[in-house]
Write a protein that holds these residues in place. Sequence first.
Motif, short mmCIF file in Angstrom:
data_model
loop_
_atom_site.label_atom_id
_atom_site.label_comp_id
_atom_site.label_asym_id
_atom_site.label_seq_id
_atom_site.Cartn_x
_atom_site.Cartn_y
_atom_site.Cartn_z
N GLY A 1 -50.46 -53.34 -7.92
CA GLY A 1 -51.60 -53.05 -7.05
C GLY A 1 -52.39 -54.29 -6.70
N GLU A 2 -51.71 -55.43 -6.67
CA GLU A 2 -52.38 -56.69 -6.38
C GLU A 2 -51.95 -57.21 -5.00
OE1 GLU A 2 -51.23 -59.25 -9.52
OE2 GLU A 2 -52.58 -58.35 -11.00
N PRO A 3 -52.73 -58.10 -4.42
CA PRO A 3 -52.36 -58.67 -3.12
C PRO A 3 -51.02 -59.40 -3.20
CG PRO A 3 -54.65 -59.17 -3.63
CD PRO A 3 -54.06 -58.60 -4.87
N LEU A 4 -50.29 -59.38 -2.11
CA LEU A 4 -49.03 -60.10 -2.02
C LEU A 4 -49.31 -61.57 -1.71
CD1 LEU A 4 -45.87 -60.18 -1.61
CD2 LEU A 4 -46.34 -59.75 0.81
N ARG A 5 -48.69 -62.46 -2.46
CA ARG A 5 -48.84 -63.89 -2.18
C ARG A 5 -47.49 -64.55 -2.43
NH1 ARG A 5 -53.92 -66.58 -2.34
NH2 ARG A 5 -53.70 -68.78 -1.82
N VAL A 6 -46.88 -65.07 -1.38
CA VAL A 6 -45.54 -65.62 -1.51
C VAL A 6 -45.31 -66.66 -0.42
CG1 VAL A 6 -44.51 -63.84 -0.04
CG2 VAL A 6 -43.09 -64.98 -1.75
N ARG A 7 -44.42 -67.60 -0.71
CA ARG A 7 -44.04 -68.61 0.28
C ARG A 7 -42.64 -68.30 0.78
NH1 ARG A 7 -45.41 -74.55 -2.28
NH2 ARG A 7 -47.69 -74.49 -2.11
N TYR A 8 -42.43 -68.51 2.07
CA TYR A 8 -41.08 -68.42 2.61
C TYR A 8 -41.01 -69.17 3.93
CZ TYR A 8 -43.33 -64.27 4.77
OH TYR A 8 -44.20 -63.40 5.40
N ARG A 9 -39.80 -69.30 4.45
CA ARG A 9 -39.60 -70.02 5.71
C ARG A 9 -39.49 -69.03 6.86
NH1 ARG A 9 -34.69 -73.21 3.09
NH2 ARG A 9 -34.82 -71.28 1.84
N TRP A 10 -40.26 -69.29 7.91
CA TRP A 10 -40.31 -68.42 9.08
C TRP A 10 -39.63 -69.12 10.26
CZ3 TRP A 10 -42.43 -63.47 9.52
CH2 TRP A 10 -42.53 -62.96 10.83
N ARG A 11 -38.82 -68.37 11.01
CA ARG A 11 -38.07 -68.95 12.12
C ARG A 11 -38.95 -69.13 13.35
NH1 ARG A 11 -35.12 -66.33 15.96
NH2 ARG A 11 -35.02 -64.41 14.71
N HIS A 12 -38.86 -70.30 13.96
CA HIS A 12 -39.60 -70.60 15.18
C HIS A 12 -38.71 -70.31 16.40
CE1 HIS A 12 -42.83 -73.35 13.28
NE2 HIS A 12 -42.30 -72.57 12.35
N ALA A 13 -39.31 -70.43 17.57
CA ALA A 13 -38.59 -70.12 18.80
C ALA A 13 -37.38 -71.01 19.00
CB ALA A 13 -39.54 -70.25 20.00
#
Length: 280
Positions: A95-107
């Motif tokens: 029941g805690e906030p989500l906090r995570v790192r990941y790579r997001w795809r750009h255009a």
Amino acid sequence: SGAGLALTWRDVTDRYAAAQQLAESERRYRLVAENSSDVVLLADGLMNLSWVSPSAEHAFGLASDQLLGHSAAEFIHPDDLPELQLAVERSDALGEPLRVRYRWRHADGAYGWVEAIGQPVVDDGSGKAGRVVGLRDIQAQVLAEQELVAREERYRLLAENASDIVWQVAPDGTLTWVSPSVTGVLGWEPDHLLGRVALDLVHPDDTARLVVARNDVLSGNSAQGEFRIRCADTSFRWMSVTIHPVPTADGVARVAALRDIQDEMAARTELEYTLGHDQV
């Protein structure tokens, strides 16, 4: 008699004021979301995107309509999805906030690191539970961290494989780190030296000279000298010692590089002896 009209008046001032306050709050939140440099996403439980802030176009080169209706998983690097799923499950379970790192795809197809902070929402407007997520660009930060790790690894490999000894001395004079090369040169196991006073390992006849060098380092300068350092078998070995200051919150720590010059000193002594006897 004609038909009458009955009117009932009800005071809805408070309800009207509450509605206006809610509308104003929603307007402010929308202004923040739409003008923030962070990207804000609204997704359902299956990660399908139902709202994306306009900042996505500046951050990722993707307009909102290019993201809406798609699953966020389509834009996350495949290697990062398992860790994201674990973070989501952990967030839901605790029941805690989500906090995570990941790579997001750009255009352009390239991936950039983001930090995601998510909060569950009961209703995303479609009657389904979902999550609102803020994405912050941390590409520069992650690259700097990776470079630091790589640099520390290079220094570690250098320290562990060099013939020279490197050790770190805390402001109180105790050894806090010693390179593994100390075993081959002086016979000590590094762990056996940690916490010991570095000055105690110096030959008594050389202590005064080392104290002068240490005081010079405490003033912010580097120092160099030749000293006899105690071996594990209680014998002493001549070492060329170079000391550099390392300012810390607790005072000035020191990093010393020690090079074995035992054979050099022996040759020097023999040469001096030979020259002295030749003159006789």
